[in-house]
Design an enzyme around this catalytic site. Structure first.
Site, short mmCIF file in Angstrom:
data_model
loop_
_atom_site.label_atom_id
_atom_site.label_comp_id
_atom_site.label_asym_id
_atom_site.label_seq_id
_atom_site.Cartn_x
_atom_site.Cartn_y
_atom_site.Cartn_z
N ASP A 26 0.83 -1.21 0.00
CA ASP A 26 0.00 0.00 0.00
C ASP A 26 0.86 1.26 0.00
O ASP A 26 1.97 1.27 0.53
CB ASP A 26 -0.93 -0.03 1.23
CG ASP A 26 -2.11 0.92 1.05
OD1 ASP A 26 -2.39 1.35 -0.09
OD2 ASP A 26 -2.76 1.23 2.07
N HIS A 42 2.64 3.37 -9.04
CA HIS A 42 2.50 1.93 -9.27
C HIS A 42 3.74 1.39 -10.00
O HIS A 42 4.20 0.29 -9.73
CB HIS A 42 1.24 1.63 -10.07
CG HIS A 42 -0.02 2.01 -9.35
ND1 HIS A 42 -0.26 1.65 -8.05
CD2 HIS A 42 -1.11 2.74 -9.73
CE1 HIS A 42 -1.44 2.13 -7.66
NE2 HIS A 42 -1.97 2.80 -8.66
N LEU A 49 11.23 -20.70 -4.77
CA LEU A 49 10.39 -19.64 -4.18
C LEU A 49 9.11 -19.58 -4.99
O LEU A 49 9.16 -19.61 -6.23
CB LEU A 49 11.14 -18.29 -4.28
CG LEU A 49 10.32 -17.02 -4.05
CD1 LEU A 49 9.83 -16.93 -2.60
CD2 LEU A 49 11.16 -15.77 -4.38
C1 IPE Z 1 -5.31 -2.80 -0.41
O1 IPE Z 1 -5.02 -1.46 -0.59
C2 IPE Z 1 -5.27 -3.53 -1.73
C3 IPE Z 1 -3.97 -3.66 -2.37
C4 IPE Z 1 -2.81 -3.34 -1.85
C5 IPE Z 1 -4.00 -4.27 -3.68
P1 IPE Z 1 -6.17 -0.38 -0.77
O2 IPE Z 1 -5.48 0.93 -0.91
O3 IPE Z 1 -7.09 -0.78 -1.86
O4 IPE Z 1 -6.96 -0.47 0.62
P2 IPE Z 1 -7.89 0.57 1.37
O5 IPE Z 1 -8.91 1.05 0.37
O6 IPE Z 1 -7.01 1.69 1.83
O7 IPE Z 1 -8.48 -0.17 2.51
C1 IPE Z 2 -1.49 0.16 -3.45
O1 IPE Z 2 -1.25 1.51 -3.49
C2 IPE Z 2 -1.60 -0.46 -4.81
C3 IPE Z 2 -2.96 -0.84 -5.20
C4 IPE Z 2 -4.03 -0.81 -4.46
C5 IPE Z 2 -3.11 -1.32 -6.58
P1 IPE Z 2 -2.43 2.54 -3.53
O2 IPE Z 2 -2.75 2.86 -4.96
O3 IPE Z 2 -3.58 2.08 -2.72
O4 IPE Z 2 -1.76 3.82 -2.86
P2 IPE Z 2 -2.45 4.84 -1.88
O5 IPE Z 2 -3.03 4.05 -0.74
O6 IPE Z 2 -3.51 5.55 -2.66
O7 IPE Z 2 -1.35 5.73 -1.45
MG MG Z 3 -4.11 2.35 -0.77
#
Ligand code: IPE
Ligand code: IPE
Ligand code: MG
Length: 232
Positions: free
Chosen positions: A17, A34, A128
């Site tokens: 995240d 990303h 792995l």
């Molecule tokens: C969780 O992150 C999903 C992934 C890392 C793929 P999100 O950014 O979607 O989660 P919330 O919305 O903050 O709970």
């Molecule tokens: C996690 O990073 C990746 C995915 C959910 C695909 P985020 O895109 O949720 O990044 P934040 O939480 O908005 O910073």
């Molecule tokens: Mg996120």
């Protein structure tokens, strides 16, 4: 050093995240976050190989992430497809098995075929196992598992039958779950499988994760006393 660590988790699962916030902080579009996240995945895989971790699962796209803009979602798919195609030889050379959990049906054909191709080519490796959670939700996993049992004519569910019907049937339960970005929630990740997982919530954003950060996490894991409901 990691080779001095006594307890190496067999399976780590990572909620990657903070890509968006990492980019926003730098005045960049979210998709560059990303893209930087993919680099962190590559570093983490090499670190897992180095530290002798046998299973690493990455939460890459949740069943709820479809709520994001089409531009962002398409960007993530393109990155995933390029990542898998580009790593063709690398997975083979490093003897890394690629697998996925989550329902792949709604994904574009090019991504699905890149994935299926790599899964097939790497299916005999056991150095792995890398698993990408794609269109994955813990609730969806459980519901699909129960429905598949009903379809098979089962009238009573047991923990064994349910475990064997989940997307994770080929994986041991995660020992250690890491969520970056400072959020302390599970966001519908491996709900059934995390019954006795240890959790770690480092504050850094996912693109800043690397071997050093994994080592730091493993040191935290050393101090955990797992009791599984019993007594030490
Ligand atoms: C969780 O992150 C999903 C992934 C890392 C793929 P999100 O950014 O979607 O989660 P919330 O919305 O903050 O709970
Ligand atoms: C996690 O990073 C990746 C995915 C959910 C695909 P985020 O895109 O949720 O990044 P934040 O939480 O908005 O910073
Ligand atoms: Mg996120």
């Amino acid at each position: 050093m990691a080779n001095k660590l006594k307890k190496i988790p067999n399976h780590i699962a990572i909620i990657m995240d903070g890509n968006g916030r990492w980019a926003t902080k730098r005045g960049l579009p979210r998709n560059l976050g990303h893209k930087a996240g993919v680099k962190a995945v590559e570093k983490t895989i090499d670190a897992c190989l180095k530290f002798g971790i046998k299973y690493c699962t990455f939460f890459a796209f949740s069943t709820e992430n479809w709520k994001r803009s089409k531009e962002e979602v398409d960007g993530i798919f393109a990155l995933l497809r390029d990542y898998i195609s580009k790593n063709d030889n690398i997975f083979l050379k490093k003897k890394v098995r690629l697998s996925s959990i989550g329902l792949l049906d709604p994904f574009p054909d090019d991504l699905k075929s890149a994935l299926e191709n790599m899964k097939r080519k790497t299916q005999d490796f056991d150095n792995l196992t890398i698993t990408f959670a794609l269109n994955y939700g813990g609730r969806d996993d459980i519901v699909r598992a129960v429905n598949s049992l009903i379809k098979a004519g089962e009238t009573e569910v047991t923990e064994e039958k349910l475990s064997a019907s989940l997307d994770t049937k080929m994986l041991p339960d995660p020992d250690f779950i890491i969520r970056t970005s400072g959020e302390k929630r599970v966001s519908n990740f491996l709900l059934y499988q995390m019954a006795y997982s240890e959790f770690y919530f480092p504050k850094l954003y996912w693109p800043d994760f690397d071997e050093k950060q994994l080592l730091k996490a493993l040191k935290v894991f050393q101090k955990r006393k797992r009791r599984y409901g019993g007594l030490n």
